[in-house]
Design a protein around this motif. Structure first.
Motif, PDB file in Angstrom:
ATOM      1  N   GLY A  70       0.780  -1.226   0.000  1.00  0.00           N
ATOM      2  CA  GLY A  70       0.000   0.000   0.000  1.00  0.00           C
ATOM      3  C   GLY A  70       0.814   1.280   0.000  1.00  0.00           C
ATOM      4  N   LYS A  71       2.140   1.186   0.013  1.00  0.00           N
ATOM      5  CA  LYS A  71       2.990   2.377   0.003  1.00  0.00           C
ATOM      6  C   LYS A  71       3.836   2.391  -1.259  1.00  0.00           C
ATOM      7  N   ARG A  72       4.035   3.581  -1.769  1.00  0.00           N
ATOM      8  CA  ARG A  72       4.870   3.731  -2.956  1.00  0.00           C
ATOM      9  C   ARG A  72       6.345   3.733  -2.544  1.00  0.00           C
ATOM     10  N   GLN A  73       7.122   2.831  -3.160  1.00  0.00           N
ATOM     11  CA  GLN A  73       8.534   2.706  -2.833  1.00  0.00           C
ATOM     12  C   GLN A  73       9.347   2.519  -4.114  1.00  0.00           C
ATOM     13  N   ILE A  74      10.638   2.708  -3.975  1.00  0.00           N
ATOM     14  CA  ILE A  74      11.559   2.442  -5.080  1.00  0.00           C
ATOM     15  C   ILE A  74      12.018   0.990  -4.959  1.00  0.00           C
ATOM     16  N   VAL A  75      11.811   0.228  -6.021  1.00  0.00           N
ATOM     17  CA  VAL A  75      12.186  -1.180  -6.045  1.00  0.00           C
ATOM     18  C   VAL A  75      13.388  -1.332  -6.963  1.00  0.00           C
ATOM     19  N   ARG A  76      14.368  -2.088  -6.510  1.00  0.00           N
ATOM     20  CA  ARG A  76      15.586  -2.299  -7.280  1.00  0.00           C
ATOM     21  C   ARG A  76      15.648  -3.768  -7.686  1.00  0.00           C
ATOM     22  N   SER A  77      15.734  -4.025  -8.984  1.00  0.00           N
ATOM     23  CA  SER A  77      15.826  -5.403  -9.468  1.00  0.00           C
ATOM     24  C   SER A  77      17.137  -5.584 -10.236  1.00  0.00           C
ATOM     25  N   ARG A  78      17.632  -6.827 -10.244  1.00  0.00           N
ATOM     26  CA  ARG A  78      18.895  -7.133 -10.924  1.00  0.00           C
ATOM     27  C   ARG A  78      18.644  -8.120 -12.052  1.00  0.00           C
ATOM     28  N   GLU A  79      19.249  -7.839 -13.183  1.00  0.00           N
ATOM     29  CA  GLU A  79      19.198  -8.732 -14.335  1.00  0.00           C
ATOM     30  C   GLU A  79      20.633  -9.185 -14.614  1.00  0.00           C
ATOM     31  N   SER A  80      20.831 -10.475 -14.820  1.00  0.00           N
ATOM     32  CA  SER A  80      22.186 -10.980 -15.057  1.00  0.00           C
ATOM     33  C   SER A  80      22.694 -10.508 -16.424  1.00  0.00           C
ATOM     34  N   LEU A  81      24.010 -10.380 -16.550  1.00  0.00           N
ATOM     35  CA  LEU A  81      24.597  -9.873 -17.782  1.00  0.00           C
ATOM     36  C   LEU A  81      24.377 -10.795 -18.980  1.00  0.00           C
ATOM     37  N   PRO A  82      24.561 -12.112 -18.860  1.00  0.00           N
ATOM     38  CA  PRO A  82      24.333 -12.957 -20.039  1.00  0.00           C
ATOM     39  C   PRO A  82      22.892 -12.909 -20.538  1.00  0.00           C
ATOM     40  N   ARG A  83      21.957 -12.777 -19.627  1.00  0.00           N
ATOM     41  CA  ARG A  83      20.548 -12.745 -20.000  1.00  0.00           C
ATOM     42  C   ARG A  83      20.151 -11.409 -20.623  1.00  0.00           C
ATOM     43  N   ALA A  84      20.759 -10.337 -20.180  1.00  0.00           N
ATOM     44  CA  ALA A  84      20.405  -8.998 -20.667  1.00  0.00           C
ATOM     45  C   ALA A  84      21.261  -8.535 -21.841  1.00  0.00           C
ATOM     46  N   PHE A  85      22.300  -9.291 -22.197  1.00  0.00           N
ATOM     47  CA  PHE A  85      23.238  -8.861 -23.234  1.00  0.00           C
ATOM     48  C   PHE A  85      22.541  -8.591 -24.575  1.00  0.00           C
ATOM     49  N   ALA A  86      21.587  -9.426 -24.951  1.00  0.00           N
ATOM     50  CA  ALA A  86      20.906  -9.271 -26.239  1.00  0.00           C
ATOM     51  C   ALA A  86      19.980  -8.061 -26.267  1.00  0.00           C
ATOM     52  N   HIS A  87      19.610  -7.531 -25.116  1.00  0.00           N
ATOM     53  CA  HIS A  87      18.661  -6.421 -25.047  1.00  0.00           C
ATOM     54  C   HIS A  87      19.325  -5.065 -24.834  1.00  0.00           C
ATOM     55  N   ILE A  88      20.627  -5.017 -24.692  1.00  0.00           N
ATOM     56  CA  ILE A  88      21.333  -3.747 -24.467  1.00  0.00           C
ATOM     57  C   ILE A  88      21.351  -2.942 -25.757  1.00  0.00           C
ATOM     58  N   GLN A  89      20.906  -1.692 -25.677  1.00  0.00           N
ATOM     59  CA  GLN A  89      20.904  -0.800 -26.832  1.00  0.00           C
ATOM     60  C   GLN A  89      22.091   0.159 -26.818  1.00  0.00           C
ATOM     61  N   SER A  90      22.476   0.666 -25.640  1.00  0.00           N
ATOM     62  CA  SER A  90      23.614   1.569 -25.554  1.00  0.00           C
ATOM     63  C   SER A  90      24.218   1.511 -24.164  1.00  0.00           C
ATOM     64  N   ILE A  91      25.504   1.869 -24.082  1.00  0.00           N
ATOM     65  CA  ILE A  91      26.236   1.910 -22.814  1.00  0.00           C
ATOM     66  C   ILE A  91      26.930   3.263 -22.735  1.00  0.00           C
ATOM     67  N   LYS A  92      26.787   3.920 -21.585  1.00  0.00           N
ATOM     68  CA  LYS A  92      27.441   5.207 -21.354  1.00  0.00           C
ATOM     69  C   LYS A  92      28.313   5.114 -20.111  1.00  0.00           C
ATOM     70  N   LEU A  93      29.468   5.752 -20.171  1.00  0.00           N
ATOM     71  CA  LEU A  93      30.323   5.953 -19.002  1.00  0.00           C
ATOM     72  C   LEU A  93      30.299   7.445 -18.705  1.00  0.00           C
ATOM     73  N   GLY A  94      29.564   7.801 -17.666  1.00  0.00           N
ATOM     74  CA  GLY A  94      29.360   9.221 -17.385  1.00  0.00           C
ATOM     75  C   GLY A  94      28.526   9.829 -18.491  1.00  0.00           C
ATOM     76  N   ARG A  95      29.074  10.809 -19.208  1.00  0.00           N
ATOM     77  CA  ARG A  95      28.372  11.420 -20.336  1.00  0.00           C
ATOM     78  C   ARG A  95      28.819  10.861 -21.673  1.00  0.00           C
ATOM     79  N   ASN A  96      29.846   9.998 -21.682  1.00  0.00           N
ATOM     80  CA  ASN A  96      30.421   9.504 -22.927  1.00  0.00           C
ATOM     81  C   ASN A  96      29.759   8.210 -23.369  1.00  0.00           C
ATOM     82  N   LEU A  97      29.330   8.150 -24.599  1.00  0.00           N
ATOM     83  CA  LEU A  97      28.769   6.945 -25.187  1.00  0.00           C
ATOM     84  C   LEU A  97      29.923   6.031 -25.588  1.00  0.00           C
TER      85      LEU A  97
END
Length: 117
Positions: free
Chosen positions: A54-81
């Protein structure tokens, strides 16, 4: 172009700190929806608002790297692509290529050179 095929390259970007990724599929609902997360060495962490007991909270979920690798569109380090997906392949930008090749040639930097006088 340098194509990123290994999970170790993603972990290298994560070790630099302040790395974020854009995914094309939401990891929990599996809906075609863009979401962003933080890249860590053990996976991608996504924070979102949810209602818990019943309360609004921030939920943090983790996705493993091998499973999420195919869905990555872009990676940034700070402001640099450093990497983006083009034509189905995750390619490193010039800044990403510099970091990855610098990692591979680090042994050459620490070798002592003979100076001629």
């Amino acid at each position: 172009m340098y194509e990123i095929k290994k999970i170790s390259d993603l972990r290298f970007f994560a070790s630099k700190g302040n790395a974020t990724v854009i995914l094309d599929v939401h990891p929990i609902t599996r809906v075609k929806q863009k979401c962003s997360g933080t890249l860590k060495r053990d996976g991608i962490y996504i924070e979102e608002a949810a209602v818990v007991k019943g309360k609004r909270q921030i939920v943090r979920s983790r996705e493993s790297l091998p499973r999420a690798f195919a869905h990555i569109q872009s990676i940034k380090l700070g402001r640099n692509l450093v990497a983006e997906r083009k034509k189905g392949a995750l390619n490193a930008t010039p800044a990403g290529v510099y970091l990855l090749t610098k990692k591979q040639s680090i042994e050459k930097v620490y070798q002592k050179k003979e100076h001629k006088i």
